[in-house]
Design an enzyme around this catalytic site. Sequence first.
Site, PDB file in Angstrom:
ATOM      1  N   PRO A   9       0.794  -1.223   0.000  1.00 44.80           N
ATOM      2  CA  PRO A   9       0.000   0.000   0.000  1.00 44.80           C
ATOM      3  C   PRO A   9       0.833   1.282   0.000  1.00 44.80           C
ATOM      4  O   PRO A   9       1.887   1.349   0.629  1.00 44.80           O
ATOM      5  CB  PRO A   9      -0.843  -0.102   1.270  1.00 44.80           C
ATOM      6  CG  PRO A   9      -0.210  -1.143   2.099  1.00 44.80           C
ATOM      7  CD  PRO A   9       0.538  -2.048   1.176  1.00 44.80           C
ATOM      8  N   ASN A  10       0.334   2.228  -0.744  1.00 42.99           N
ATOM      9  CA  ASN A  10       0.872   3.586  -0.868  1.00 42.99           C
ATOM     10  C   ASN A  10       2.150   3.678  -1.689  1.00 42.99           C
ATOM     11  O   ASN A  10       2.627   4.778  -1.948  1.00 42.99           O
ATOM     12  CB  ASN A  10       1.075   4.239   0.514  1.00 42.99           C
ATOM     13  CG  ASN A  10      -0.222   4.361   1.263  1.00 42.99           C
ATOM     14  OD1 ASN A  10      -1.218   4.819   0.710  1.00 42.99           O
ATOM     15  ND2 ASN A  10      -0.238   3.926   2.500  1.00 42.99           N
ATOM     16  N   ARG A  17       5.214  10.948  -2.474  1.00 43.13           N
ATOM     17  CA  ARG A  17       5.015  10.747  -1.044  1.00 43.13           C
ATOM     18  C   ARG A  17       6.339  10.829  -0.293  1.00 43.13           C
ATOM     19  O   ARG A  17       7.244  10.040  -0.526  1.00 43.13           O
ATOM     20  CB  ARG A  17       4.407   9.367  -0.818  1.00 43.13           C
ATOM     21  CG  ARG A  17       4.242   9.012   0.629  1.00 43.13           C
ATOM     22  CD  ARG A  17       3.783   7.574   0.785  1.00 43.13           C
ATOM     23  NE  ARG A  17       3.725   7.244   2.196  1.00 43.13           N
ATOM     24  CZ  ARG A  17       3.932   6.036   2.679  1.00 43.13           C
ATOM     25  NH1 ARG A  17       4.200   5.044   1.869  1.00 43.13           N
ATOM     26  NH2 ARG A  17       3.868   5.821   3.961  1.00 43.13           N
ATOM     27  N   TYR A  22      11.362   8.300   0.961  1.00 44.86           N
ATOM     28  CA  TYR A  22      11.177   7.282  -0.072  1.00 44.86           C
ATOM     29  C   TYR A  22      11.854   7.598  -1.402  1.00 44.86           C
ATOM     30  O   TYR A  22      11.797   6.784  -2.313  1.00 44.86           O
ATOM     31  CB  TYR A  22       9.681   7.035  -0.292  1.00 44.86           C
ATOM     32  CG  TYR A  22       8.995   6.537   0.955  1.00 44.86           C
ATOM     33  CD1 TYR A  22       9.216   5.241   1.412  1.00 44.86           C
ATOM     34  CD2 TYR A  22       8.171   7.363   1.706  1.00 44.86           C
ATOM     35  CE1 TYR A  22       8.612   4.779   2.566  1.00 44.86           C
ATOM     36  CE2 TYR A  22       7.559   6.909   2.860  1.00 44.86           C
ATOM     37  CZ  TYR A  22       7.780   5.621   3.283  1.00 44.86           C
ATOM     38  OH  TYR A  22       7.188   5.169   4.432  1.00 44.86           O
ATOM     39  N   ASN A  71       7.635  -5.863  -0.798  1.00 43.88           N
ATOM     40  CA  ASN A  71       7.651  -4.736   0.127  1.00 43.88           C
ATOM     41  C   ASN A  71       6.215  -4.617   0.616  1.00 43.88           C
ATOM     42  O   ASN A  71       5.380  -4.021  -0.046  1.00 43.88           O
ATOM     43  CB  ASN A  71       8.100  -3.447  -0.567  1.00 43.88           C
ATOM     44  CG  ASN A  71       8.157  -2.284   0.403  1.00 43.88           C
ATOM     45  OD1 ASN A  71       7.570  -2.328   1.479  1.00 43.88           O
ATOM     46  ND2 ASN A  71       8.840  -1.230   0.016  1.00 43.88           N
ATOM     47  N   ALA A  74       3.020  -0.862   4.854  1.00 48.37           N
ATOM     48  CA  ALA A  74       2.369  -0.819   6.169  1.00 48.37           C
ATOM     49  C   ALA A  74       1.899  -2.191   6.634  1.00 48.37           C
ATOM     50  O   ALA A  74       1.822  -2.446   7.844  1.00 48.37           O
ATOM     51  CB  ALA A  74       1.204   0.156   6.147  1.00 48.37           C
ATOM     52  N   GLU A  95      12.144  -9.869   1.673  1.00 49.51           N
ATOM     53  CA  GLU A  95      11.411  -8.700   2.153  1.00 49.51           C
ATOM     54  C   GLU A  95      12.263  -7.461   1.897  1.00 49.51           C
ATOM     55  O   GLU A  95      13.446  -7.444   2.239  1.00 49.51           O
ATOM     56  CB  GLU A  95      11.132  -8.868   3.648  1.00 49.51           C
ATOM     57  CG  GLU A  95      10.401  -7.717   4.282  1.00 49.51           C
ATOM     58  CD  GLU A  95      10.207  -7.923   5.787  1.00 49.51           C
ATOM     59  OE1 GLU A  95       9.627  -7.025   6.403  1.00 49.51           O
ATOM     60  OE2 GLU A  95      10.650  -8.955   6.344  1.00 49.51           O
ATOM     61  N   HIS A  97      12.445  -3.094   2.096  1.00 56.19           N
ATOM     62  CA  HIS A  97      11.909  -1.812   2.564  1.00 56.19           C
ATOM     63  C   HIS A  97      12.813  -0.695   2.071  1.00 56.19           C
ATOM     64  O   HIS A  97      14.040  -0.795   2.198  1.00 56.19           O
ATOM     65  CB  HIS A  97      11.821  -1.775   4.091  1.00 56.19           C
ATOM     66  CG  HIS A  97      10.888  -2.795   4.633  1.00 56.19           C
ATOM     67  ND1 HIS A  97       9.524  -2.655   4.563  1.00 56.19           N
ATOM     68  CD2 HIS A  97      11.131  -3.999   5.191  1.00 56.19           C
ATOM     69  CE1 HIS A  97       8.959  -3.727   5.073  1.00 56.19           C
ATOM     70  NE2 HIS A  97       9.913  -4.567   5.458  1.00 56.19           N
ATOM     71  N   ARG A 104      12.831   3.985  12.429  1.00 57.20           N
ATOM     72  CA  ARG A 104      11.601   4.773  12.359  1.00 57.20           C
ATOM     73  C   ARG A 104      10.782   4.609  13.643  1.00 57.20           C
ATOM     74  O   ARG A 104      11.290   4.154  14.657  1.00 57.20           O
ATOM     75  CB  ARG A 104      10.829   4.363  11.109  1.00 57.20           C
ATOM     76  CG  ARG A 104      11.693   4.656   9.862  1.00 57.20           C
ATOM     77  CD  ARG A 104      10.980   4.670   8.580  1.00 57.20           C
ATOM     78  NE  ARG A 104       9.863   5.600   8.572  1.00 57.20           N
ATOM     79  CZ  ARG A 104       8.901   5.541   7.666  1.00 57.20           C
ATOM     80  NH1 ARG A 104       8.904   4.610   6.731  1.00 57.20           N
ATOM     81  NH2 ARG A 104       7.911   6.415   7.681  1.00 57.20           N
TER      82      ARG A 104
END
Length: 142
Positions: A9-10, A17, A22, A71, A74, A95, A97, A104
């Site tokens: 998502p996103n 964003r 990012y 990825n 969220a 995985e 990111h 974070r």
Amino acid sequence: MKILIIHGPNLNLLGKREPGIYGSDTLGDLDSKIRSLSDELGMEAEVLQSNSEGAIVDAIQSRKYDLLIINPAAYTHTSIAIRDAIAAVGKPAIEVHISNIYKRENFRQHSYISGVATGQISGLGAEGYLLAVRAAKKILSE
């Protein structure tokens, strides 16, 4: 060798964003780099972006790939369903990111996915995806 790359998502908002976190590459830019490197390494890459947890689970369960690069965004911190789908299919998974989730907010520092992933790349920006593609080639060649 076929790899499936899932952006959660996103990530469709990449380039717009929070570019300080990012980066400025769009999702289209990133997907082009992934496909180019995959072709160069003799692998077929299918790329999917979804904001829907169910669509991500369905894609994982499709089994039309040899290795998954994901990825979960969220969903990393919330989705037992995605974790269980990865475990159920029994295929290698990497995985990825873009940001370093361990630097974070506290709630982002736990990954449900890491326990079922072959490996994790975090905090190296969009380059992390390309490192994952190279790792996929190595894993699938062994």
